[in-house]
Each structure stands twice: as structure tokens, then as C-alpha cells.
Design an enzyme around this catalytic site. Sequence first.
Site, PDB file in Angstrom:
ATOM      1  N   SER A   1       0.800  -1.229   0.000  1.00  0.00           N
ATOM      2  CA  SER A   1       0.000   0.000   0.000  1.00  0.00           C
ATOM      3  C   SER A   1       0.835   1.283   0.000  1.00  0.00           C
ATOM      4  CB  SER A   1      -0.980  -0.006   1.175  1.00  0.00           C
ATOM      5  OG  SER A   1      -1.920  -1.035   0.992  1.00  0.00           O
TER       6      SER A   1
ATOM      7  N   LYS B   1      -9.578  -5.682  10.273  1.00  0.00           N
ATOM      8  CA  LYS B   1     -10.706  -5.164   9.490  1.00  0.00           C
ATOM      9  C   LYS B   1     -12.018  -5.151  10.285  1.00  0.00           C
ATOM     10  CE  LYS B   1      -8.925  -6.349   4.897  1.00  0.00           C
ATOM     11  NZ  LYS B   1      -9.246  -6.981   3.615  1.00  0.00           N
TER      12      LYS B   1
ATOM     13  N   ASN C   1     -12.056  -1.777   5.255  1.00  0.00           N
ATOM     14  CA  ASN C   1     -10.632  -1.742   4.869  1.00  0.00           C
ATOM     15  C   ASN C   1     -10.154  -0.325   4.585  1.00  0.00           C
ATOM     16  OD1 ASN C   1     -11.588  -1.238   2.293  1.00  0.00           O
ATOM     17  ND2 ASN C   1     -10.189  -2.652   1.285  1.00  0.00           N
TER      18      ASN C   1
ATOM     19  N   ALA D   1     -15.315 -18.520   2.208  1.00  0.00           N
ATOM     20  CA  ALA D   1     -16.397 -17.862   2.942  1.00  0.00           C
ATOM     21  C   ALA D   1     -15.821 -17.034   4.080  1.00  0.00           C
ATOM     22  CB  ALA D   1     -17.375 -18.906   3.465  1.00  0.00           C
TER      23      ALA D   1
ATOM     24  N   THR E   1     -15.321 -25.608   4.536  1.00  0.00           N
ATOM     25  CA  THR E   1     -16.275 -25.833   5.630  1.00  0.00           C
ATOM     26  C   THR E   1     -17.642 -25.384   5.114  1.00  0.00           C
ATOM     27  OG1 THR E   1     -14.469 -25.226   7.127  1.00  0.00           O
ATOM     28  CG2 THR E   1     -16.678 -25.389   8.097  1.00  0.00           C
TER      29      THR E   1
ATOM     30  N   LYS F   1     -20.177 -22.721   6.666  1.00  0.00           N
ATOM     31  CA  LYS F   1     -19.913 -21.277   6.567  1.00  0.00           C
ATOM     32  C   LYS F   1     -20.470 -20.722   5.258  1.00  0.00           C
ATOM     33  CE  LYS F   1     -15.517 -21.212   9.021  1.00  0.00           C
ATOM     34  NZ  LYS F   1     -14.100 -20.894   8.807  1.00  0.00           N
TER      35      LYS F   1
ATOM     36  N   GLY G   1      -4.812 -11.354  -8.114  1.00  0.00           N
ATOM     37  CA  GLY G   1      -5.514 -10.256  -7.452  1.00  0.00           C
ATOM     38  C   GLY G   1      -4.775  -8.926  -7.397  1.00  0.00           C
TER      39      GLY G   1
HETATM   40  P1  NAP Z   1      -9.953 -15.598   5.826  1.00  0.00           P
HETATM   41  O1  NAP Z   1     -11.056 -14.733   6.350  1.00  0.00           O
HETATM   42  O2  NAP Z   1      -8.934 -16.148   6.746  1.00  0.00           O
HETATM   43  O3  NAP Z   1     -10.681 -16.831   5.065  1.00  0.00           O
HETATM   44  C1  NAP Z   1      -9.904 -17.863   4.521  1.00  0.00           C
HETATM   45  C2  NAP Z   1     -10.781 -18.740   3.616  1.00  0.00           C
HETATM   46  O4  NAP Z   1      -9.919 -19.619   2.900  1.00  0.00           O
HETATM   47  C3  NAP Z   1     -11.805 -19.616   4.345  1.00  0.00           C
HETATM   48  O5  NAP Z   1     -12.954 -19.719   3.557  1.00  0.00           O
HETATM   49  C4  NAP Z   1     -11.065 -20.950   4.452  1.00  0.00           C
HETATM   50  O6  NAP Z   1     -11.930 -22.065   4.511  1.00  0.00           O
HETATM   51  C5  NAP Z   1     -10.339 -20.960   3.125  1.00  0.00           C
HETATM   52  N1  NAP Z   1      -9.148 -21.817   3.084  1.00  0.00           N
HETATM   53  C6  NAP Z   1      -7.971 -21.639   3.720  1.00  0.00           C
HETATM   54  N2  NAP Z   1      -7.100 -22.597   3.366  1.00  0.00           N
HETATM   55  C7  NAP Z   1      -7.736 -23.406   2.493  1.00  0.00           C
HETATM   56  C8  NAP Z   1      -7.362 -24.579   1.767  1.00  0.00           C
HETATM   57  N3  NAP Z   1      -6.143 -25.119   1.879  1.00  0.00           N
HETATM   58  N4  NAP Z   1      -8.264 -25.128   0.930  1.00  0.00           N
HETATM   59  C9  NAP Z   1      -9.487 -24.590   0.797  1.00  0.00           C
HETATM   60  N5  NAP Z   1      -9.914 -23.498   1.461  1.00  0.00           N
HETATM   61  C10 NAP Z   1      -9.036 -22.903   2.302  1.00  0.00           C
HETATM   62  O7  NAP Z   1      -9.134 -14.851   4.679  1.00  0.00           O
HETATM   63  P2  NAP Z   1      -9.669 -13.663   3.737  1.00  0.00           P
HETATM   64  O8  NAP Z   1      -9.486 -12.367   4.407  1.00  0.00           O
HETATM   65  O9  NAP Z   1     -11.030 -14.029   3.289  1.00  0.00           O
HETATM   66  O10 NAP Z   1      -8.623 -13.705   2.526  1.00  0.00           O
HETATM   67  C11 NAP Z   1      -8.654 -14.726   1.555  1.00  0.00           C
HETATM   68  C12 NAP Z   1      -7.589 -14.456   0.523  1.00  0.00           C
HETATM   69  O11 NAP Z   1      -7.929 -13.315  -0.269  1.00  0.00           O
HETATM   70  C13 NAP Z   1      -6.222 -14.174   1.135  1.00  0.00           C
HETATM   71  O12 NAP Z   1      -5.277 -14.955   0.459  1.00  0.00           O
HETATM   72  C14 NAP Z   1      -5.981 -12.707   0.851  1.00  0.00           C
HETATM   73  O13 NAP Z   1      -4.613 -12.447   0.597  1.00  0.00           O
HETATM   74  C15 NAP Z   1      -6.799 -12.480  -0.405  1.00  0.00           C
HETATM   75  N6  NAP Z   1      -7.257 -11.081  -0.521  1.00  0.00           N
HETATM   76  C16 NAP Z   1      -6.810 -10.362  -1.591  1.00  0.00           C
HETATM   77  C17 NAP Z   1      -7.223  -9.053  -1.740  1.00  0.00           C
HETATM   78  C18 NAP Z   1      -6.733  -8.257  -2.915  1.00  0.00           C
HETATM   79  O14 NAP Z   1      -6.860  -7.018  -2.890  1.00  0.00           O
HETATM   80  N7  NAP Z   1      -6.229  -8.879  -3.961  1.00  0.00           N
HETATM   81  C19 NAP Z   1      -8.095  -8.467  -0.816  1.00  0.00           C
HETATM   82  C20 NAP Z   1      -8.552  -9.248   0.257  1.00  0.00           C
HETATM   83  C21 NAP Z   1      -8.115 -10.557   0.402  1.00  0.00           C
HETATM   84  P3  NAP Z   1     -12.485 -22.639   5.919  1.00  0.00           P
HETATM   85  O15 NAP Z   1     -13.654 -21.767   6.277  1.00  0.00           O
HETATM   86  O16 NAP Z   1     -12.888 -24.025   5.605  1.00  0.00           O
HETATM   87  O17 NAP Z   1     -11.370 -22.536   6.905  1.00  0.00           O
END
Ligand code: NAP
Length: 284
Positions: free
Chosen positions: A17, A68, A89, A130, A155, A158, A250
Site C-alpha cells: 500500500s 478489518k 478496509n 467464505a 467448511t 460457513k 488479485g
Molecule cells: P480468511 O477470512 O482467513 O478466510 C480464509 C478462507 O480460505 C476460508 O474460507 C477458508 O476455509 C479458506 N481456506 C484456507 N485454506 C484453504 C485450503 N487449503 N483449501 C481450501 N480453502 C481454504 O481470509 P480472507 O481475508 O477471506 O482472505 C482470503 C484471501 O484473499 C487471502 O489470500 C488474501 O490475501 C486475499 N485477498 C486479496 C485481496 C486483494 O486485494 N487482492 C483483498 C482481500 C483478500 P475454511 O472456512 O474451511 O477454513
Amino acid sequence: MPDRYAVIGHPIAHSQSPRIHGLFAQATGQDLTYEAIDGGGQPGGFARALENFRAAGGRGMNVTLPFKLEALACADDANDTARLAGAANALRFEAGRIQACNFDGAGLVRDIMVNLSMPLAGADVLILGAGGAARGVILPIAQVGARRMLIANRTADKAWQLATEFAPHVATADNCCAIAGAGFDAVELAGAPFSIVINATSASLSGAAPAIPDRALAGARLAYDMVYGKGLTPFLRQAQNVGAQRIADGIGMLVEQAAEAFAWWRGIRPDTGPVIEQLAKPLV
Ligand code: NAP
């Protein structure tokens, strides 16, 4: 004195950022500084850092993991997207009030529709994950006219909860988007053709892929991994192998959500193309 902005998270050293906003400020001639603040891992660390920054004249902040939810909780006002996402955010400090927004969805939608030239209106969209990122993008995707959204998560509970929670809100969006939840192995998921598949899980961060059947990706016009800077992730490789027409990571979403925050703070929207070009890593 330049106006002060910052990003707060923990850890924060990896954040792009400061670089992005520095490039925006340079390109738009805005007199501002932008720093990275580590909110620390202790309870109360975020609130203290926020108050110190405001007291020192800070005008606004981007907020990243794990703050967040706290960012939304501390706000006096919040937009619908942030309220529904349960997370903010971006914060703006104005007239003694803390205003909160969530621009992740706007950033993703703009990256898909403008930078990648993929229409979302009428699209059948599969969202994997999710967590917080999925929550932030559901409403904005519905608002630009997606026809159907399936939220699939490792899961499954969720995903079902999320679909139930968002159903009344996406049904009132202009085109009445249909929404459902599922586990990765659901028949519904294997059988349905999706035009856009978005990986909103964090699986790519650990070199894993969400365990979805090939059929969920075959023929997709776009497979999009929200993770950036990791090259050809296992999810994108799977999409490529089964014939998805286009793949993207992303980085565009990151830069576009930053541009939304910049415009909210400064009243001028920077040109994102050159910044995305500088930050993008090849998908190999
Ligand atoms: P989060 O709230 O921790 O959620 C993680 C999610 O990933 C949950 O749904 C979890 O499933 C799932 N997961 C984790 N490991 C997994 C695996 N090995 N196989 C399948 N599902 C898995 O994280 P978040 O904030 O939503 O972020 C998710 C991703 O988006 C991150 O990598 C982040 O860097 C990216 N992101 C990018 C941007 C961008 O601007 N490009 C913005 C925001 C986020 P369970 O519920 O089953 O645990």
C-alpha cells in the site's frame, strides 16, 4: 504540511500500500505522506495506534489483517458494503468522526469489468471461500448484475450461512441475483457451468488449491485468484489445464481498491493502469 495517511495491519512490512499510494500521489500531484503502521499483536494495539495517528493529524487509513473487524467496530459511520461484510478496509477521519468503507468488492468488480473486460452482468459466478474477502465482494458483484452466485467453502456450513445472510440483500439488488452455499464436493457445484470463478480462499498462500472438481472450472471465461504475487498458483494452473479462457491474480483488485480509497480521501481517482503494470508479476 502534507496530509498524513497510513495502512495498519500486523504484520505490515510486506504491504504494497505505501508504494501504491506513493505512486498515486506522485501521478495526481497530491501533497500527502503514506506510512505503514504495525498495530501489534496485543489486545488494544489497533485502537491505540489509530488514536495516536488521528491525534497526530492523520486523515485516513487503509486497514488490513487482522484489524478489518475492529476497524468497522470503531467507526461512527459505515457504508452498506462494510456493514454487510462486517469489516472495513478504509477509514476517513473527518469532523471528529470515523467513517468506514470496504472497497475490496469495488476493487474486484472494477478489475474484472474494466481491466479484464469481462462482463459481470448476467454472469454465473462461483466464489470459493467464505472468509472476510468473500464477504466483502458478494454485494458489489450482485449490484453490477450477476445472475447467480454460488458460495462454496471447504467448511460447507460457513458457505450456507453466508448465502442465507446475504440472500435478502442480493435479492433487492437491481437484478435479483440468486445466491446459494455449498461444500466443494456438492453435486450442485460439479454440475453447474460458471462463467467466472473467483478463488477467495487463502489456499494459494500456502501453495494449495481449493479441492474443487475440474468441471467447476472447465469452460469458465475467467478464473480469478485474489492472492497476488504468487505467479501461477495451483488454482490458476488447474483452471488453465481444464481450459478456462482467461486467468488473473488479485494485483488489479489490490490496486483498484486502493484507488477507491484514494478517491474517497482526496476527491481524485488516479490512473491505475501504470501502477498495476509496475506491480504485476507474470503468471508462470
Ligand atoms: P480468511 O477470512 O482467513 O478466510 C480464509 C478462507 O480460505 C476460508 O474460507 C477458508 O476455509 C479458506 N481456506 C484456507 N485454506 C484453504 C485450503 N487449503 N483449501 C481450501 N480453502 C481454504 O481470509 P480472507 O481475508 O477471506 O482472505 C482470503 C484471501 O484473499 C487471502 O489470500 C488474501 O490475501 C486475499 N485477498 C486479496 C485481496 C486483494 O486485494 N487482492 C483483498 C482481500 C483478500 P475454511 O472456512 O474451511 O477454513
